[in-house]
Every structure is written in structure tokens, then in C-alpha cells.
Design a protein around this motif. Sequence first.
Motif, mmCIF file in Angstrom:
data_model
loop_
_atom_site.group_PDB
_atom_site.id
_atom_site.type_symbol
_atom_site.label_atom_id
_atom_site.label_comp_id
_atom_site.label_asym_id
_atom_site.label_seq_id
_atom_site.Cartn_x
_atom_site.Cartn_y
_atom_site.Cartn_z
ATOM 1 N N ASN A 3 -5.671 3.822 3.894
ATOM 2 C CA ASN A 3 -5.312 5.100 3.286
ATOM 3 C C ASN A 3 -3.851 5.027 2.924
ATOM 4 O OD1 ASN A 3 -7.868 5.929 4.115
ATOM 5 N ND2 ASN A 3 -7.039 6.418 6.134
ATOM 6 N N ALA A 4 -3.571 5.199 1.649
ATOM 7 C CA ALA A 4 -2.191 5.125 1.229
ATOM 8 C C ALA A 4 -1.443 6.324 1.787
ATOM 9 C CB ALA A 4 -2.132 5.135 -0.287
ATOM 10 N N ILE A 6 1.834 8.327 1.523
ATOM 11 C CA ILE A 6 3.038 8.447 0.714
ATOM 12 C C ILE A 6 4.047 9.252 1.508
ATOM 13 C CG2 ILE A 6 3.994 9.341 -1.421
ATOM 14 C CD1 ILE A 6 0.555 8.732 -1.846
ATOM 15 N N VAL A 277 -11.167 6.928 13.581
ATOM 16 C CA VAL A 277 -10.338 6.861 12.381
ATOM 17 C C VAL A 277 -9.708 8.229 12.105
ATOM 18 C CG1 VAL A 277 -10.323 6.338 9.922
ATOM 19 C CG2 VAL A 277 -11.785 5.032 11.439
ATOM 20 N N LEU A 278 -10.523 9.271 12.235
ATOM 21 C CA LEU A 278 -10.037 10.633 12.021
ATOM 22 C C LEU A 278 -8.861 10.927 12.955
ATOM 23 C CD1 LEU A 278 -10.815 13.210 10.445
ATOM 24 C CD2 LEU A 278 -12.153 13.911 12.423
ATOM 25 N N ASN A 281 -5.743 9.081 11.857
ATOM 26 C CA ASN A 281 -5.187 9.696 10.642
ATOM 27 C C ASN A 281 -4.466 10.999 10.957
ATOM 28 O OD1 ASN A 281 -6.185 7.647 9.099
ATOM 29 N ND2 ASN A 281 -7.788 8.836 8.106
ATOM 30 N N LEU A 282 -5.117 11.842 11.773
ATOM 31 C CA LEU A 282 -4.510 13.128 12.119
ATOM 32 C C LEU A 282 -3.242 12.927 12.942
ATOM 33 C CD1 LEU A 282 -7.668 15.263 12.983
ATOM 34 C CD2 LEU A 282 -6.245 15.416 10.953
ATOM 35 N N ASP A 285 -0.552 12.114 10.480
ATOM 36 C CA ASP A 285 -0.125 13.346 9.805
ATOM 37 C C ASP A 285 0.739 14.182 10.735
ATOM 38 O OD1 ASP A 285 -1.487 12.663 7.585
ATOM 39 O OD2 ASP A 285 -3.144 14.075 7.845
#
Lengths: 621, 314
Positions: A3-4, A6, A277-278, A281-282, A285
Motif C-alpha cells: 500500500n503506497a 504518501i 493486515v488491517l 495498516n491502522l 495510520d
Amino acid sequence: MSNAVILDPADRSPAGTQARGVVQAWHRLRRQPSTLFAVVVVAVLVVVAVAAPLLAPYAPEATDFDAPLSGPTADHPLGTADLGQDLLSQLIYGARTALVVAGGSVLVAMLIGVPIGLVLGYKGGWYDRIGSRGLDIADALPGLMVGFVVIAILGRGMAVLVLAIGLVFCMNFARMTRAITLTERKKLYVESAHVSGLRERQIVFGQVLPNLAGPLAVQAAVFLGSAIKVEAALSFLGLGLGDDQPSWGGMLGLAAEHQADRPLMAVAPGVAILLTVLAFNLLGDGINDALSGRRTTGRRRSAVLGRLRPPTPPTLAEVRTARSAGPAPEAEPQPAPAGSGATPDDDVEVPADTVLDVRDATIVADRPDGSTVTLVHGVSLRVRRGEILGLLGESGSGKSMLAKAVLGLLPPGVRLAEGSVRLNGTELAGCSERELRAVRGTGLGVVLQNPQANLSPVHTVGRQLVDVLRAHHPLSKRDARARAAELLDLVGVNDVQRRLDQYPYQFSGGMAQRVAIAIALAGEPDLLILDEATSALDVTTQSQVLDLVLDLRDRLGMAIVNITHDLGVAAETCDRVAVLYRGELVEVADVVDLFDRPQQAYTAALLAAHPTADHDVEVIA
Amino acid sequence: MGKLVAYRLLFAVPQLLVISILVFSLTYLVPGSPAAAMLGTSATPEAIAHVEAQLGLDRPPLERFVEWFGALLTGDLGTSFRAGMPVTDLLAQRLPATLSVVAGGIVVALVLGVGAGVFTGTRPGTLADRLVTGGTVLGLAIPEFWLGLLLTTVFAVQLGWVPIVAWTPLTADPLAWMRGLVLPSLALGVTGGAIIARQTRAAMVTSMSAPYADTLTAAGVPRRTQIARYGVKNALVPVLASTGVTFAILIGVSFVVEKVFALPGLGSLMLTSVIGQDFPVVQGVVLVTATLVIVVNLVIDICYGLINPQARPQ
């Protein structure tokens, strides 16, 4: 598969505040439910992976020939594989595989990527040019392809898998490190022109590494998730660890073979991958938000609150004593006197040629905690046909908010709490978008400050004018274009046919602002609001545009509100001037009276602070 | 416009050259002799020597590269050791399925991504925004091949709505071709769609609150025109700029998704070649996919130039 992420360079906290930042970041982290969820999932995963031998009812490869390929039973809650291997135990040991492979590969990716990025960013010049081009070229190889090739060359195994997945992500780390190193290095050169070689290196790395820590943590968290996806994909294809090693991807490979007879076999390992994975990712973030001080919880925050100062001290009186300005007849600041003709009361009859009639407008911004900040406090104004009213005040005085309230364009979280805004006698306060649209363009138009940003950069000037014209009149394309050409001609743009097909970047600031005026005039409005419309222009261009405005007023007879912080502009163009300070209307007066005989201390202070104000008044008078 | 295309093509050539050098040098990275690796431990020294001669490993690398590259330019990628066929023929057999599913995935990713991004970006902070944005977070995390597995299990195996063996060549039956591609494209496109959706949302919020949006709104342009014409086009500028990377990822993932749907694409060819260490085929697949990525990026850059006037060479 990756997942890119940015990262906004502005999100990074400066090195100096790092220690305090970590504590603050932790507190913010705790307030985010999604991050908390992520931390819990990751913690559970780690415990399961570490305690797998204690938690798993069977060894993952132990066979049970009495129950091959069984569905869920009391002995095997998730069922068994071909040779009766317990799927629950495989799932539990699979967590171990996933974490070890993902953790190892992210470590490898960092160990390869970060030094490359540091070298490119620090050395700069040819190193950087060639290296960056190399990174661009590497983009042409899909990440998974790199994994395939490494496994083709080196065969299967734990070390190979970790290296294969690590190589998939190392370029991302290199790119990010390079960008941050480059920024810090540039900063350093700006701060101190010449530093000796050794010190420079120390400073650069002393500066770079702390700034790198945050983004690296974010990237690492996200790529841990991505690495687990890649590991699962490779294991699913049979390219992961050995067939006897339990892995979630391998379990899904088996499930794929038994889609028809054991359809539920795919659920547990898939959910395990998804959740893991979730969570990563979280977590990424969450760390990113915590580091940048952005909050994800709570209600929608008003976009302007960050820039607002509460409208408390200093008071007008304080300003007066502080500046001890000349003619200050009154001790206490008062709202502009009623009955002076400038600020209408409800009982005062409104002259027939009044275009804009604002009464007791109070604008507030909602804070996330439910309280409000008052931005504009009970302001009343009136503008007549053919009149130019200047709205004068320093930044943050609320003059732009007042204009946006008239236009119905207040940013989210800011609203007109009290008062009325009437255009040609029609109440605008509380109007729906649809009702407002009926007056926008035809009733009122606006020209905003930044000439280039006022026009869409990816549409031709002609297209924008035509769209505005066709919003008001049922014109054919050809007619609309002809009318657009007339408008450009009216605002003094030459060579209109060619100019219509050009993009905003091909216009100078002054010319772009003329186009913005043409757009505002397309619907033939009764009221034109100029919101710092000439502030970004150089003095010569500014006076040309102001001349145009005066000329248009004479020809079209509109009412104009000219919002400015520039006394010169106000003196040059306005008939009357209203002075705003900290959201309150200080004074409204005829332009000559205001400049010659300011009635209020703040006005006087404002005039005194402007070296050329007197000169401008003389010109006018 | 012609200038932009020419300029971009000019950049693609060195990129392809560097990639082909990398691909060529793969065989030199194999520990020991690639011939021995391919033939296994029971191979006789004569057999190894024979294969080494076939691979050209007995000659200097530069000489071999010139020969290899010359053959490459005429479309000759060597011969597969496992299949005994020219690599070009093998690739030609497999390319249609891969191209089909990748195209389908790109369409799904763009439609889902731009659709969801515009929907959420025009109503930030609302419940609908939070629900859809929450969905994109899930979309980012879901393994594509697992989604494919669920989709086939439900719609092909259990409900029987689509055939289990999905692939029909386009030339054989266009309708069946499309029907077979629905599920693979969905499985492949969801993650890309989630990435694009997040970027589009952010870009849309920015473009709808930009000063030009205020200028046009205040001038009376209806919100619908504003979104459809000005919001989306401005938002696509940053989104398109980063879409190339998304598509490179998508092409790689298609190799995994392919297995779920039993598509006869490059993925299964790559898989058998990786396991069998059939290096000429591995090299061929890498070259073809890299070329594919470069071509897609070329198309994206040209679209970028069409949308953003400042990106066109003056």
C-alpha cells in the motif's frame, strides 16, 4: 500488494521537539479507537505466535488418519487437512510464520533501503540523479515479480523468503529516506552557509535520523501488513516455506483445492490475514496521525479554527493606550454609532436603492468540544447602488468571514449565528443551497485574492467563462463563446479569441484577476465583492485593476464591497469605509471623513501606522 | 500532443534497456552453475556442460549479452528447458489471459476508486463518507486471492451463476470471455480501487474547497457541474500521477489471482518456471511484465498530459 503510503513532508515534527513529541504522540494514540483496536490485534497476534506450542491443541504437522479432511468437530474445531492435520493448530502456528517472515523482511528492506536513501540524499548531485533514475526504473518491476525471481534463483526456504519479500519493499524505504535526507540537508544549508565536513555530517545525521524515525515507523507498520499479504500469496502459490511449514497462505492453497467439498475451510485463515493486515495498516495510520498531531476522533473540526485567535485581548482600549495615537476623542471603543446613516437599525427605513443590507451579523465557529468562538460580532452594514464600500481591517479581523457569510460560502464548521443578510430586500440568511444559487452570479459576484488560484488550472479560460454564462442563460456554445469574448474585452483583456483558448498559467497575475472579474460579472450581479482582490498584485497592476473596477462601477452601476487591509486601496477606490477590528465594527464613515477625522481610537491608530495614508487622502481630497 | 508522446517514448527506451540488462544478468546470480541447478543433483558433468554451452555460459558475458540482446530485438527469447518450446511462443499463448484480467482489474479499480473517491470527497465528514472510507480501509487489507476464493466459492461453486473454469478466449466467444472475467477482475481490482479511492477522496476534498471552486460557486455554477467538470478533472491530476505504481502492483497480483480462477496466464507459466528453474522463461516473463508496466505508465503519462496543460512540453 504494497500500500503506497504518501507522507506529507509537513507532517514531520522538527527534531528539537522530538522528546516532547513522543509523549504527546502517545496520548493522542490512545484517543484513537481504530489505533487501539490495531494495538490489541497486534498484541494478541504476538502472544499467539510466541505461545503457539501452549495454545495449539496439536502439533501443526501431526496427522490424524481417523479424520482426514473432516469438517469442524469437537476434536478439531476448524476441521482437518488432507492427512488429518488440525487446522486450528496450523492457524495458530501460521501466526508465528507470518510475524517472523514479515518482521524479518521489513528489517531486511530497511537495512537495504535506508542506507541507499541516506547516500543518495546526502551525496546529492550525480549520485542522486543516477540513483533516483534507478529507483524509477525499478518501479517497472512489479513487487511480486522481484519475489518470484529471487525464489527462482535461490530456491525455497526461510532466508530466501525473507530476502525476497524484503527486496520487494526496500525501494520504498530508499525513496522515503532520500526525500527526508534531502530536505534536512537543504534546511541545514539555509540555516548555516558553511560548515566543515565532519560537523556537517554530524549535523545532517543528527538532524536526519530523528526526523526519519517517525515516517520509518509508519512505513514499517504498513509494510508489515503488506509483507504478510505477500507472504500469504507466495505460500498460496506454493513458493513460501516448505510444505510441512504451517502458513495461512498454504492453508488457503489447500482450501482452494477443496472449494466444492469444504467451502468454509477458506474462512479462518483469510480472516486471520485480513485482520492482521488491517491492524498493521491502522497502526501505521495511527502513528502517522499521532506524529502529525492530526486527530481522527471527535467531530468534524472547523477548518479555520487552527488559524483563529480568540477575539479577546488586546482590547481596543489597550491598543489605544499602547499606540497612544493622536486624535482619540473617546475613551471607550463603541460600536459605530447608530443613526449616523451608516448602520441601520430595524426601525430605520431602508432607502430604495439599497443593494446589500447586513444587520447584526454574528458569525461563530464551532469547536470540537461543542463551544463556539465568535468571529464577527453583531456587524451591520448597508451598501447602495453604485456605491463602493471599503471593508478595512487587519488579518483576522473577520472581514473575509463577513464577505463569505454574504456569499453563503462559509467554510465547514463556521456559521452565521445571528442577524440578517438581505440582498435587494431578499433575506439570504438561512437560505438553502438551491435558493442561494438563484442569487449567486446574478445577485452577487466575488473576486478572491489569489489571481492564479481563482481559476481552475486545468480548464481553459473560455471554458470557465462559458460554463458560468450557461449557468445563467440558455446559450448555445457559439453564443456563449461570443459573450465570453465580450466579457474579456470589457475587463480589458486583449486578443480575446486567442486568450479564450489559453489556460490560467498562461496569464499574468493582473490578467488572471481581470478574468476572475469577468467571471464574477458574467451573471450581471447587483453586488460585486472584492475580497483582497488586488492584494497579491504589484502596485502598478493593482492600480490598473482598481481603475477597471471604478470604470465598471460607473458603466454598470453595481454596488461594490471592497475588502482590503490596504489603506491606500481603500482611500483610492471607496466612497465609504467600514473599519473592522477583532470581529467588531469600529467605525463607518465617508472616506474623506474617516481619513481626516477618525472618530475611533483604533481607526486613528490604523491610520497612524500607515505612512502614506495622509498622502492618499490628500490626493482624494 | 505528439511531442509529449515522443518525449515519453524517448524515456521508455533507456528504461527498457536497463531492465533487459538486469534480466540478462539474472543467470549470473545463481549460486554455482544455473545449468547444474536446473538439471538437479543427478546430472552428469557432460549434460551440465551441454546446457552451459546452450546458455552460452562458456563464453564471455559481454559477447553473450550482445548476442542475447540482438536475438531479443528479433523477438527471440531463447528456448524453454522444460517445455522445449521457444519462450516467445509460450509467452504468446499466455499473454491474452493476463492482458484480459489485468485490463478488467484496471477497469474495476478505476470505476470503484474514482466513484468512491468522488462520492466521499464531495461529502467529507458525513456518515456516508465514514462508511465508504471504512470500506476502503478493508479493501486495502483484503488479500486479493482470498477475495477471489470467496467469490468463486459463492458464485461459481455454490450458486453456479458463473462457470468454475472461467477462461474463454475473446476470439472464441466474446460474451463468455466477459462473463468469465467478471469475478477475476473484481478480485483483482478491489485493492487498487481502495488505493485510488483514498487518493481521489483527498484530491476531491482539496479541489472542491480550492479558491476556484469558490469563484465558480459564487458565480452561480451549479454544484453538479462543479463536481462533474471541475472537481473531478482537478482531482484526477494528483490521482493519475500516482496511478502507475498502483497498476504495477496490480499486474503482479494478477499472477496470484490467476491461480484461483484457473486462468491460463503468465502467472502459472511463471510458477512452473520458478519451481523448475527454467531461466529463459523466467527472463521472458519478467521482460514482458516490465514492458507491460512501462507501456501502461506511458499511457497514464499521456493521459496526464491531456488533463494537465502544464505537463505538456511547450
